[in-house]
Design an enzyme around this catalytic site. Sequence first.
Site: not given
Ligand code: GDP
Ligand code: IMO
Ligand code: MG
Length: 428
Positions: A13, A16, A40-41, A223, A298
């Site tokens: 999270d 990415k 969840g991106h 991840q 997400a």
């Molecule tokens: P990912 O799994 O690495 O793609 O990240 P996620 O989407 O799960 O979580 C990142 C969260 O931070 C999302 O809600 C994005 O919209 C938000 N986000 C990403 N970059 C920024 C930033 O620079 N500032 C803020 N406030 N939010 C951000």
């Molecule tokens: P993105 O791509 C954050 C965590 C789960 C759990 C562990 C194992 O959005 O960054 P799993 O379902 O893979 O067997 O769970 O890994 N986990 C994540 N945490 N972002 C993710 O993906 C994750 N995908 C798995 O919360 O601790």
């Molecule tokens: Mg994510």
Amino acid sequence: MAVDVILGLQWGDEGKGKIVDYLATKYDIVARFQGGPNAGHTLKFDGKKFVLHTIPSGIFRKELLNFIGNGVVIDPITLKKEIQNLEDAEVDYKDRLFVARKAHLILPTHRYLDAASEAAKGKAKIGSTLKGIGPTYMDKTGRNGLRVGDITLPDFMVKYNALKAKHLELLKIYPSIDFDLAAEEKKWHECLESLRSLQHVDGEYFINQAIKDGKKVLAEGAQGSMLDIDFGTYPFVTSSNTISAGVCNGLGIAPKNIGEVIGITKAYCTRVGSGPFPTELEGDLEEYLRQEGGEFGATTGRPRRCGWIDLPQLKYTIMLNGVTQLVVTKIDILNNFEHIEAATHYQYDGKEQDQLPFDMNTTQIMPVYKKYKGWQKSLEAVTDYGELPIEAKAYIQSLEEYLEVPITMVSTGPERKKLILRDVNEMA
Ligand code: GDP
Ligand code: IMO
Ligand code: MG
């Protein structure tokens, strides 16, 4: 042409999706190489928000091809929902989305096993996303899995039923849980049609031909490196290699093809699910970061655990990945702090250390923190690195000195355009 990689350096999270979506225009193909619907991106642009789980984050850039590699595990139900979202948004994806025939399928009984295994573990649970990731990769390495290419073969249903029967036997070792298998199976088989309608390719030939033709490829990690099956905080990890090494076997390319490795870190740190997190905060400070940063999963909506940035942890994942450039996201979430902290070392076994211990679960780690003055201003209007408050620049430069990798991008908001590209000349 080299394959550049974007991946998360913490526990997932890191942002990415946003960074891949931003940089995608420089590439011809965006490829996912591991993970599955546990990811969840989030992407935000033109007032819209999308969350992608299986589909690469280059899908909204019209000219680009998007490729789901053999290292990914696919749940046809989630994939169908993602495709539906694209259709609702009138995104033309049909000619631009390719799936490797060797990618493994998540069956409803894999999710059932994931849920039963987690329930049986009680307090010791991994905190999995319950998407069936662990059981699917177990069947892959156990040589029992079903792959995308299998769905077009005449004996598919025979193989499906044999694997399901094996899973039902396995489920007997766990206390029973609620799971409507009949309903889930019905949905799964209906959604399989959507996967069937996509373009299936022999991924290793597809990607190597593209490289040979001079196409530029961006590999999108899921991840984070601390969730890597080999090098993460085992057993509180996911079941795939999330580090840059995973790109080679997740796409079928040789190591010599890897170019830039772009590592992403938040300006602080989060983790969702169980397991060690040395710089985790508690109380009001943690809650502030969670609310301000919108730190809720997400994929699952679960509240994320929040803490300060952890430099020994980042040094470790920079080393594992061979990171050549760093991106710092969510710096805007620190806008209102009087002081910011960063762990520069760990104290354990009676001394100050820079390395992570073998067992982070049982070792009592006391992070040693450095304090920074906050900037206490909005970064809303900042578009240029030079316009950042002096305290924010001092924080970024200090991270760079500790981590010994250039920070080339700083993200100041969730929207696509909220990204400051840093001129290399400013880095001296
Ligand atoms: P990912 O799994 O690495 O793609 O990240 P996620 O989407 O799960 O979580 C990142 C969260 O931070 C999302 O809600 C994005 O919209 C938000 N986000 C990403 N970059 C920024 C930033 O620079 N500032 C803020 N406030 N939010 C951000
Ligand atoms: P993105 O791509 C954050 C965590 C789960 C759990 C562990 C194992 O959005 O960054 P799993 O379902 O893979 O067997 O769970 O890994 N986990 C994540 N945490 N972002 C993710 O993906 C994750 N995908 C798995 O919360 O601790
Ligand atoms: Mg994510």
